[in-house]
Design an enzyme around this catalytic site. Sequence first.
Site, short mmCIF file in Angstrom:
data_model
loop_
_atom_site.label_atom_id
_atom_site.label_comp_id
_atom_site.label_asym_id
_atom_site.label_seq_id
_atom_site.Cartn_x
_atom_site.Cartn_y
_atom_site.Cartn_z
N SER A 259 0.83 -1.06 -0.11
CA SER A 259 -0.08 0.03 -0.14
C SER A 259 0.73 1.12 0.11
O SER A 259 2.07 1.17 0.29
CB SER A 259 -0.87 0.10 1.30
OG SER A 259 -0.34 0.65 2.30
N LYS A 260 0.22 2.45 -0.53
CA LYS A 260 0.91 3.72 -0.66
C LYS A 260 1.43 4.00 0.72
O LYS A 260 2.78 4.81 0.64
CB LYS A 260 -0.28 4.43 -1.20
CG LYS A 260 0.46 6.01 -1.42
CD LYS A 260 0.54 6.06 -3.16
CE LYS A 260 1.41 7.04 -3.39
NZ LYS A 260 2.16 6.87 -4.90
N ARG A 261 1.18 3.74 1.81
CA ARG A 261 1.63 4.22 2.99
C ARG A 261 3.11 3.70 3.21
O ARG A 261 3.84 4.45 3.79
CB ARG A 261 0.52 3.53 4.29
CG ARG A 261 0.00 5.00 4.50
CD ARG A 261 -1.10 4.42 5.77
NE ARG A 261 -2.17 3.85 5.22
CZ ARG A 261 -2.32 2.78 5.54
NH1 ARG A 261 -1.92 2.28 6.80
NH2 ARG A 261 -3.31 1.82 4.99
#
Length: 491
Positions: A259-261
């Site tokens: 995920s982007k995080r």
Amino acid sequence: MSVRLRFAPSPTGYLHIGGLRTALYDFLYAKGHDGKYILRIEDTDQTRYVEGAVENLISSLTWAGIVHDEGVFIENGKIVQKGEFGPYIQSERLDIYKKYIQILLDKGYAYYCFCTKERLDEVREKQRAEGKTPMYDRHCRNMSKEEVQNRIDAGQEYVIRLVVPDNKDITWTDPVKGQITINSSEVDDQVLIKSDGFPTYHFAVVIDDHLMGITHAVRGEEWLTSTPKQKLLYDYFGFEMPQFIHLPTVLNKDRKKLSKRQGDVATSDFKDKGYLPEALVNYLALVGWSPKDNKELLSMDELIAEFDFDRVSKTGGIFDVDKLNFINNHYIKESDAKRIAEIAVPSIVKAGLMTEEQTKDRFDWIVLVTDALKERLNYVSEIVSHMNIFFGDTVTFETDEAEAIVKQEHVKGLLEAFIAELDAIDDIDEEFTKNIFNILKKKTGAKGKNLFMPVRCAVTGQQHGPDMGKILIALGKEKTINRLKELVTRL
Ligand code: GLU
């Protein structure tokens, strides 16, 4: 019949690396089977539409070399569509969906629903409180034709829902996942047409895959639970269902969804960092698939020849950045320095090492520096952290040890001999770098470690680093002399 595969992203921002892999598998299979690969834009959720997302998707795919035969393209900065099955942008196909929803309504396979958001929220809340999975309670499913008409005439907002049968096993076979059965009691009466008149994904995808002659619908396994709804639609219409293929999710090392995080997930992030498209494609192909001989370095043509869905793994593919770096480093080493230098320029400017103007004026020099450094790079933008040895007329020692090496008694004479040799030439070339250590050895008697190490430390301030000959060529005569002369005054 020749195969037709589509990649059907929603333009909600950027191209996730998992999406790029889906597109890649579509492309590889289509090309390997003399088929067609199509790009369709699924933009029926207008609330999630992001300006420029289509352009970003297409430029990322094009960069990766995953180029479609049909569908949506960018030409001269404009979106254009090509192929006999268009339009390929769902928001331009509303009339088509209208026609097909009417067929379902007429056959009793779909129904109008006038429930308000408040009512639906209430129903869901109650179901949750009772420990049930929230689902539409079919309140409007048996409404009389007259009442439906009256409500429509009165201007009430409505959606159109799918009639899902009671307690029916819905079964299909997926080449990756095997046979799958989901009971219809777990399937909601899915909204097919929303109150804004747009179809939902579930409806549009079935109509489009059918009308576009799609033979294989490849997508991430997060779509697995939507397949029963789509299978019902295929059955209601009497359409032949394409082969559904659900790919394992791309996971990080902790086996969680990438995920982007946690960092880079957009294809453009990898491009900007300086991953080469052939390396990213090569590596991504291996995330969840392997060729028969487990070979790891494969060109696009080899991937096309080798790829098949029967070797796609059932469970999540781990995205291992170290392995990607290893593969990328391999392709960087194989590339010519000019290509890598071009990719490096934006990072060099961004890091403030040179202005844009300077990178243009001194591009040939950047190529020399790149030639010295490229074999050390996991990704091209890393070059900026290795470039410091090429700037400045004084040498800063990276370690005390490097300084101590230069401060050995014999080194001053060695460096003076080196300066004399440099003074006698026009500029440093390959010939010079090949011979210089032999000459210095003869003149000073220093050899082996006592010769190479002091020279390296004196010129770069570092004990280890890229090929010394390439460093000298990139530094050039003047800078090397300046550094050595300044250093000699300190010895
Ligand atoms: N539009 C869907 C997506 O954004 C495509 C799913 C499918 O291929 O059926 O991933």
